[in-house]
Enzyme design. Structure first.
Site, mmCIF file in Angstrom:
data_model
loop_
_atom_site.group_PDB
_atom_site.id
_atom_site.type_symbol
_atom_site.label_atom_id
_atom_site.label_comp_id
_atom_site.label_asym_id
_atom_site.label_seq_id
_atom_site.Cartn_x
_atom_site.Cartn_y
_atom_site.Cartn_z
ATOM 1 C CG ASP A 136 -25.272 14.899 -41.825
ATOM 2 O OD1 ASP A 136 -26.314 14.662 -42.458
ATOM 3 O OD2 ASP A 136 -24.127 14.770 -42.321
ATOM 4 C CD GLU A 185 -27.438 16.825 -47.875
ATOM 5 O OE1 GLU A 185 -26.651 16.282 -48.676
ATOM 6 O OE2 GLU A 185 -27.742 16.302 -46.797
ATOM 7 C CD GLU A 191 -23.271 14.908 -49.165
ATOM 8 O OE1 GLU A 191 -23.892 13.907 -48.777
ATOM 9 O OE2 GLU A 191 -22.961 15.852 -48.413
#
Length: 384
Positions: A136, A185, A191
């Site tokens: 991430d 992503e 989210e």
């Protein structure tokens, strides 16, 4: 044709001759972060600890979900050291428990600590039995990031680890050279609803299949069991909700392509909703064939996907309710049974309202479905 295209993958560099990626196993993932580790009805304090993650593993095993992810918090963030596990978590014991339950463990990793020792971290956790990483916060597309992605893919492949690149731009074909890179992503996913619950998300859902998903798979993280109509939607961090109906969420598992596909909500919520959870668990994450159905960009998207002999059909719509007539002529001859999840008659008021119907596919191969505002549908079709 945008929904059916593999152009980006086809134009990418292939894997090296003789490469063996047969060990790569796409699947579904029970995810902790979106639901804020928010278990209830248990006799321990839920959070980033061994008891909580064992409960996630038990839930995954119960429904045949292949993986559990440990998101941000399992390692000591103050040290930016992925080898330092927080005291409340016995990672080796958790992995052993998961192996007994036939569930794989995937670990979250921030870009900064991961890039400090990619090869060493991959080797360390592969030896422990971890199945992959969700990496991430790359948050850039300057030169160092593509180099980082390829180096990570290579190191992970050498250690039989899958990768989900989060906090990253859209895919550009690296998954063809390194099939262990199973997801990206690069999307305004669910989210975002935890802090910015925009009602325009359903318009985005009906647009992204033609634009973002043209580039490749996306880690959208769907599966909310708390669903809201246009008037009731709001941002809630620890008990987040989704815009649109329950069947909009179910439809996303079919319309969106995600080989490592999250179940974003709490195991406690899924266990209260076994009918929907069992359907989600039955949906494959990779496909043998895709057929685009009737579509209007930004209004609704509908698609049929085949896995083996079974077909899955789904749609997502914007806030305008509508009646769809879905052409199932691709099924060909024979008698087919359809298990259909559709918006309930009161889904415009209580977005979680849905109805499950099991019937024979009409002889004229025309399936009529009503979509509530922010609605959708999902179906499994099997030959009788």
């Amino acid at each position: 044709q945008l929904l059916e295209s593999d152009l980006v993958w086809l134009l990418a560099s292939p894997a090296e001759a003789g490469s063996d990626f047969s060990w790569v196993k796409p699947g579904k993932v029970a995810w902790d972060w979106w639901n804020d580790w928010n278990l209830y009805g248990v006799d321990f304090r839920a959070g980033v600890n061994t008891e909580t993650y064992k409960a996630y593993v038990d839930f995954a095993s119960q429904f045949g979900i292949e993986y559990v992810i440990l998101d941000e918090g399992w390692s000591d963030a103050t040290k930016a050291d992925l080898r330092t596990v927080v005291d409340a978590l016995d990672l080796k014991a958790l992995i052993a428990h998961a192996e007994k339950k036939n569930v794989g463990i995937i670990l979250w990793a921030g870009f900064y600590p991961f890039q400090k020792d990619i090869e060493g971290i991959c080797k360390h956790y592969a030896a422990m039995g971890v199945k992959g990483f969700k990496v991430d916060f790359m948050d850039s597309d300057d030169q160092q990031i593509p180099e980082f992605l390829e180096r990570s893919a290579k190191a992970a492949a050498e250690n039989h680890l899958m990768l989900d690149f989060h906090g990253i731009y859209k895919p550009t074909g690296l998954s063809r050279k390194y099939p262990n890179v199973v997801n990206y992503e690069g999307i305004h996913g669910l989210e975002q609803m935890k802090w910015n619950a925009t009602t325009k998300q359903v318009d985005y859902d009906a647009t992204a299949p033609f634009i973002r998903f043209f580039a490749g798979p996306a880690d959208y993280t769907q599966g909310a069991m708390r669903n809201a109509n246009e008037d009731n939607l709001r941002a809630v961090n620890s008990e987040a909700m989704s815009p649109g109906t329950r069947c909009h969420q179910l439809g996303e598992y079919l319309v969106f392509f995600s080989p490592l596909n999250m179940l974003c909500d709490s195991p406690s919520n899924y266990q209260r909703e076994p009918e929907c959870t069992e359907f989600i668990a039955s949906v494959p994450t990779v496909w043998d064939e895709t057929v685009a159905l009737e579509n209007k960009v930004g209004q609704y998207a509908s698609v049929a996907r085949r896995s083996g002999n079974d077909w899955f059909v789904g749609a997502v719509g914007n806030w305008q309710e509508r009646d769809l007539t879905v052409d199932l002529s691709f099924l060909g001859e024979g008698n087919w049974q359809i298990e259909l999840f559709k918006d309930g008659i009161n889904a415009d008021r209580a977005a979680r309202d849905y109805k499950k119907c099991v019937s024979t596919v009409p002889a004229d191969r025309k399936l009529k479905v009503h979509l509530a505002p922010g609605g959708g549908f999902a179906a499994k079709i099997t030959k009788k």
